[in-house]
Design a protein around this motif. Structure first.
Motif, PDB file in Angstrom:
ATOM      1  N   ARG A  52       0.647  -0.963  -0.026  1.00 50.73           N
ATOM      2  CA  ARG A  52      -0.046   0.093  -0.043  1.00 50.73           C
ATOM      3  C   ARG A  52       1.117   0.907  -0.796  1.00 50.73           C
ATOM      4  O   ARG A  52       0.129   2.599  -0.068  1.00 50.73           O
ATOM      5  CB  ARG A  52      -1.569   0.014   1.452  1.00 50.73           C
ATOM      6  CG  ARG A  52      -2.034  -1.422   1.147  1.00 50.73           C
ATOM      7  CD  ARG A  52      -2.690  -1.366   2.561  1.00 50.73           C
ATOM      8  NE  ARG A  52      -3.679  -2.516   2.621  1.00 50.73           N
ATOM      9  CZ  ARG A  52      -4.545  -2.324   2.925  1.00 50.73           C
ATOM     10  NH1 ARG A  52      -4.848  -1.702   4.552  1.00 50.73           N
ATOM     11  NH2 ARG A  52      -5.268  -3.855   3.676  1.00 50.73           N
ATOM     12  N   ASN A  53       2.166   1.480  -0.300  1.00 45.87           N
ATOM     13  CA  ASN A  53       2.778   1.936  -0.390  1.00 45.87           C
ATOM     14  C   ASN A  53       2.689   3.013  -2.031  1.00 45.87           C
ATOM     15  O   ASN A  53       2.402   2.673  -2.810  1.00 45.87           O
ATOM     16  CB  ASN A  53       4.349   1.849  -0.534  1.00 45.87           C
ATOM     17  CG  ASN A  53       4.741   1.313   1.179  1.00 45.87           C
ATOM     18  OD1 ASN A  53       4.104   1.208   1.980  1.00 45.87           O
ATOM     19  ND2 ASN A  53       5.622  -0.155   1.117  1.00 45.87           N
ATOM     20  N   GLU A  54       3.315   4.511  -2.182  1.00 50.12           N
ATOM     21  CA  GLU A  54       3.046   5.132  -3.263  1.00 50.12           C
ATOM     22  C   GLU A  54       4.226   4.203  -3.589  1.00 50.12           C
ATOM     23  O   GLU A  54       4.868   3.929  -3.932  1.00 50.12           O
ATOM     24  CB  GLU A  54       3.453   6.802  -2.955  1.00 50.12           C
ATOM     25  CG  GLU A  54       2.799   7.026  -4.532  1.00 50.12           C
ATOM     26  CD  GLU A  54       3.696   9.048  -3.871  1.00 50.12           C
ATOM     27  OE1 GLU A  54       3.559   9.399  -5.220  1.00 50.12           O
ATOM     28  OE2 GLU A  54       4.274   9.061  -2.550  1.00 50.12           O
ATOM     29  N   GLY A  55       3.502   4.323  -5.585  1.00 49.64           N
ATOM     30  CA  GLY A  55       4.612   3.960  -5.961  1.00 49.64           C
ATOM     31  C   GLY A  55       4.325   3.485  -7.465  1.00 49.64           C
ATOM     32  O   GLY A  55       2.685   3.189  -7.689  1.00 49.64           O
ATOM     33  N   GLU A  56       4.420   2.645  -8.393  1.00 48.63           N
ATOM     34  CA  GLU A  56       4.384   2.558  -9.366  1.00 48.63           C
ATOM     35  C   GLU A  56       4.612   0.853 -10.073  1.00 48.63           C
ATOM     36  O   GLU A  56       4.895   0.255  -9.401  1.00 48.63           O
ATOM     37  CB  GLU A  56       5.778   3.287 -10.799  1.00 48.63           C
ATOM     38  CG  GLU A  56       5.571   4.530 -10.558  1.00 48.63           C
ATOM     39  CD  GLU A  56       6.614   4.916 -12.221  1.00 48.63           C
ATOM     40  OE1 GLU A  56       7.551   3.490 -12.778  1.00 48.63           O
ATOM     41  OE2 GLU A  56       6.747   6.035 -12.878  1.00 48.63           O
ATOM     42  N   ILE A  57       3.550   0.792 -10.454  1.00 51.10           N
ATOM     43  CA  ILE A  57       3.658  -0.751 -11.855  1.00 51.10           C
ATOM     44  C   ILE A  57       3.836  -0.960 -12.859  1.00 51.10           C
ATOM     45  O   ILE A  57       3.049   0.204 -13.501  1.00 51.10           O
ATOM     46  CB  ILE A  57       1.948  -1.040 -10.817  1.00 51.10           C
ATOM     47  CG1 ILE A  57       1.130  -1.622  -9.821  1.00 51.10           C
ATOM     48  CG2 ILE A  57       1.791  -2.954 -11.229  1.00 51.10           C
ATOM     49  CD1 ILE A  57       0.676  -2.085  -9.724  1.00 51.10           C
ATOM     50  N   GLU A  58       5.102  -1.391 -13.007  1.00 44.78           N
ATOM     51  CA  GLU A  58       5.321  -1.461 -14.630  1.00 44.78           C
ATOM     52  C   GLU A  58       4.732  -2.954 -15.070  1.00 44.78           C
ATOM     53  O   GLU A  58       5.374  -4.070 -14.754  1.00 44.78           O
ATOM     54  CB  GLU A  58       6.758  -1.064 -14.802  1.00 44.78           C
ATOM     55  CG  GLU A  58       7.670  -1.377 -15.720  1.00 44.78           C
ATOM     56  CD  GLU A  58       8.592  -1.042 -15.714  1.00 44.78           C
ATOM     57  OE1 GLU A  58       9.568  -0.628 -16.280  1.00 44.78           O
ATOM     58  OE2 GLU A  58       9.697  -2.348 -15.368  1.00 44.78           O
ATOM     59  N   ILE A  59       4.142  -2.832 -16.725  1.00 45.71           N
ATOM     60  CA  ILE A  59       4.192  -4.353 -16.835  1.00 45.71           C
ATOM     61  C   ILE A  59       4.754  -4.112 -17.667  1.00 45.71           C
ATOM     62  O   ILE A  59       5.119  -3.145 -19.213  1.00 45.71           O
ATOM     63  CB  ILE A  59       2.629  -4.319 -17.323  1.00 45.71           C
ATOM     64  CG1 ILE A  59       1.579  -4.147 -15.710  1.00 45.71           C
ATOM     65  CG2 ILE A  59       1.671  -5.352 -18.083  1.00 45.71           C
ATOM     66  CD1 ILE A  59       0.100  -3.349 -15.832  1.00 45.71           C
ATOM     67  N   LYS A  60       5.210  -5.617 -18.469  1.00 46.73           N
ATOM     68  CA  LYS A  60       6.444  -5.819 -19.939  1.00 46.73           C
ATOM     69  C   LYS A  60       5.096  -6.850 -20.556  1.00 46.73           C
ATOM     70  O   LYS A  60       5.547  -7.527 -19.833  1.00 46.73           O
ATOM     71  CB  LYS A  60       7.417  -6.202 -18.980  1.00 46.73           C
ATOM     72  CG  LYS A  60       8.081  -4.303 -18.790  1.00 46.73           C
ATOM     73  CD  LYS A  60       9.446  -5.307 -18.165  1.00 46.73           C
ATOM     74  CE  LYS A  60      10.551  -4.431 -17.883  1.00 46.73           C
ATOM     75  NZ  LYS A  60      12.279  -4.351 -17.749  1.00 46.73           N
ATOM     76  N   ASN A  61       5.477  -6.502 -21.548  1.00 51.01           N
ATOM     77  CA  ASN A  61       4.634  -7.914 -22.536  1.00 51.01           C
ATOM     78  C   ASN A  61       6.181  -8.422 -23.542  1.00 51.01           C
ATOM     79  O   ASN A  61       6.452  -7.604 -24.070  1.00 51.01           O
ATOM     80  CB  ASN A  61       4.231  -7.062 -23.445  1.00 51.01           C
ATOM     81  CG  ASN A  61       3.584  -8.464 -24.030  1.00 51.01           C
ATOM     82  OD1 ASN A  61       3.920 -10.001 -24.129  1.00 51.01           O
ATOM     83  ND2 ASN A  61       1.909  -8.651 -25.445  1.00 51.01           N
ATOM     84  N   THR A  62       6.844  -9.403 -22.840  1.00 54.62           N
ATOM     85  CA  THR A  62       8.092 -10.192 -23.361  1.00 54.62           C
ATOM     86  C   THR A  62       7.931 -11.378 -24.731  1.00 54.62           C
ATOM     87  O   THR A  62       8.428 -12.060 -24.708  1.00 54.62           O
ATOM     88  CB  THR A  62       8.616 -10.320 -22.305  1.00 54.62           C
ATOM     89  OG1 THR A  62       7.575 -11.417 -21.589  1.00 54.62           O
ATOM     90  CG2 THR A  62       9.086  -8.730 -21.046  1.00 54.62           C
ATOM     91  N   SER A  63       6.434 -11.178 -23.896  1.00 56.62           N
ATOM     92  CA  SER A  63       5.857 -12.263 -26.059  1.00 56.62           C
ATOM     93  C   SER A  63       5.479 -11.821 -27.139  1.00 56.62           C
ATOM     94  O   SER A  63       5.606 -10.648 -27.317  1.00 56.62           O
ATOM     95  CB  SER A  63       4.529 -13.328 -25.203  1.00 56.62           C
ATOM     96  OG  SER A  63       3.464 -12.361 -25.431  1.00 56.62           O
ATOM     97  N   LYS A  64       5.580 -13.225 -27.988  1.00 58.31           N
ATOM     98  CA  LYS A  64       5.156 -12.275 -29.392  1.00 58.31           C
ATOM     99  C   LYS A  64       3.681 -12.133 -29.433  1.00 58.31           C
ATOM    100  O   LYS A  64       2.690 -11.777 -30.816  1.00 58.31           O
ATOM    101  CB  LYS A  64       5.518 -13.405 -29.923  1.00 58.31           C
ATOM    102  CG  LYS A  64       7.289 -13.438 -29.695  1.00 58.31           C
ATOM    103  CD  LYS A  64       7.821 -14.498 -31.392  1.00 58.31           C
ATOM    104  CE  LYS A  64       9.584 -14.885 -31.654  1.00 58.31           C
ATOM    105  NZ  LYS A  64       9.725 -15.702 -32.147  1.00 58.31           N
ATOM    106  N   ASP A  65       2.848 -12.487 -28.752  1.00 56.52           N
ATOM    107  CA  ASP A  65       1.105 -11.889 -28.731  1.00 56.52           C
ATOM    108  C   ASP A  65       1.380 -10.677 -27.853  1.00 56.52           C
ATOM    109  O   ASP A  65       1.605 -10.124 -26.991  1.00 56.52           O
ATOM    110  CB  ASP A  65       0.328 -13.144 -27.987  1.00 56.52           C
ATOM    111  CG  ASP A  65       0.823 -15.052 -28.536  1.00 56.52           C
ATOM    112  OD1 ASP A  65       0.843 -14.353 -29.943  1.00 56.52           O
ATOM    113  OD2 ASP A  65       1.215 -16.226 -28.455  1.00 56.52           O
ATOM    114  N   VAL A  66      -0.204 -10.141 -28.027  1.00 59.07           N
ATOM    115  CA  VAL A  66      -0.562  -8.915 -27.378  1.00 59.07           C
ATOM    116  C   VAL A  66      -1.586  -9.616 -25.650  1.00 59.07           C
ATOM    117  O   VAL A  66      -1.329 -10.872 -25.792  1.00 59.07           O
ATOM    118  CB  VAL A  66      -2.448  -8.724 -28.023  1.00 59.07           C
ATOM    119  CG1 VAL A  66      -1.990  -7.558 -29.041  1.00 59.07           C
ATOM    120  CG2 VAL A  66      -3.611  -9.313 -28.003  1.00 59.07           C
ATOM    121  N   LEU A  67      -1.464  -8.765 -24.966  1.00 56.55           N
ATOM    122  CA  LEU A  67      -1.195  -8.668 -23.497  1.00 56.55           C
ATOM    123  C   LEU A  67      -2.578  -7.871 -22.851  1.00 56.55           C
ATOM    124  O   LEU A  67      -2.728  -7.401 -23.376  1.00 56.55           O
ATOM    125  CB  LEU A  67       0.196  -8.454 -22.754  1.00 56.55           C
ATOM    126  CG  LEU A  67      -0.181  -8.077 -21.246  1.00 56.55           C
ATOM    127  CD1 LEU A  67      -0.900  -9.684 -21.130  1.00 56.55           C
ATOM    128  CD2 LEU A  67       0.973  -7.148 -20.400  1.00 56.55           C
TER     129      LEU A  67
END
Length: 290
Positions: free
Chosen positions: A226-241
């Motif tokens: 519950r701390n302030e911060g970011e969520i980084e999402i990376k799509n490392t596949s060849k398909d859409v996420l």
């Protein structure tokens, strides 16, 4: 600073009729994320004419139900006289309030004839002061769901509940709450920032993803600190996420859940059942049933 992961895990099977259901929330680690106290993941699966693809008539009280359909068509009836069909990409929202009976049926998309069903149902806990208000219903077709293109041709973000930058959902807010659907292209990334004390979780319905530098699998529910911060999402596949982010401010009243009712005390749960058995929630008129 990136938010830390509190835990992750997968749901349990909770099929309804012939519909494949994974119950994601509540789970062994969490009973709620912000105002969200329930999440069922439906499908993905092909629908056939022989399948029993409906919940049957059942009651609710004290919550709002939200059904988000990625693929397929949901037909809704309730005892307040509401009837609607929502197609792929659309939303159904129902405030159960003081008590209502509804019935939901899944069908192939009538516009595209797509036979696949894929969707989600959330329960949003209502503040005690409005738990017994008059029921309401709203449907939003896909074209009216707020959508923002992400930078660098990375994909898009839909606001199902709450707001994001200049976008705002048509679903009523009774507390700080959000539900985002992020669609990310291959080899792309996106970061979303959250303020301190905000409860937030992610769900990966069909693809793996890297979240804050750790790899998570399709079907996983991931909750953050519950701390302030970011969520980084990376799509490392060849398909859409596709990924869902949801949560909001902490629900600071007692939560007592039993069956289809979510109230604040055991006495209120007992009263909810008594009123249902006395017929106070009404009945559904199916005269328009297709």
């Amino acid at each position: 600073m990136k938010k830390k992961i509190s835990f992750s895990g997968k749901g349990n099977r909770a099929d309804i009729g012939d519909i494949a259901i994974h119950r994601i929330l509540p789970n062994r680690y969490a009973n709620a994320v912000g105002p969200f106290v329930f999440l069922d993941h439906m499908g993905p699966q092909m629908l056939t004419k022989k399948m029993k693809a409906g919940t049957g008539a059942h009651p609710h009280r004290g919550i709002a139900t939200l059904t988000y359909i990625l693929s397929g068509e949901g037909e809704h009836y309730d005892s307040a006289g509401n009837h609607a069909k929502v197609r792929s990409g659309g939303i159904q929202w129902m405030k159960a309030g003081s008590g209502i009976i509804h019935d939901e049926t899944a069908n192939p998309d009538s516009q595209t004839a797509n036979p696949y069903l894929h969707g989600f149902q959330f329960w949003i806990n209502l503040p005690s002061k409005i738990k017994t208000e008059k029921p309401e219903y709203m449907d939003i077709q896909a074209a009216k769901v707020p959508l923002k293109q992400l930078p660098d041709d990375s994909g898009w973000l839909k606001v199902i509940v709450g707001s994001y930058e200049d976008l705002k959902s048509g679903i009523p807010n009774y507390s700080e709450q959000f539900l985002y659907h992020i669609h990310l292209e291959p080899d792309k990334r996106v970061s979303v920032s959250f303020t301190e004390k905000t409860e937030v979780a992610a769900f990966l319905p069909a693809q793996n993803a890297k979240i804050n530098d750790a790899e998570y699998l399709a079907g996983e529910f991931v909750e953050f600190d519950r701390n302030e911060g970011e969520i980084e999402i990376k799509n490392t596949s060849k398909d859409v996420l596709d990924i869902l982010l949801f949560g909001g401010e902490h629900y600071d009243e007692p939560i007592v859940a039993m069956g289809p009712f979510v109230m604040n005390t055991e006495h209120e749960i007992s009263q909810a059942y008594n009123d249902f058995y006395k017929g106070k929630y009404g009945t559904i008129n199916y005269k328009n049933k297709s």
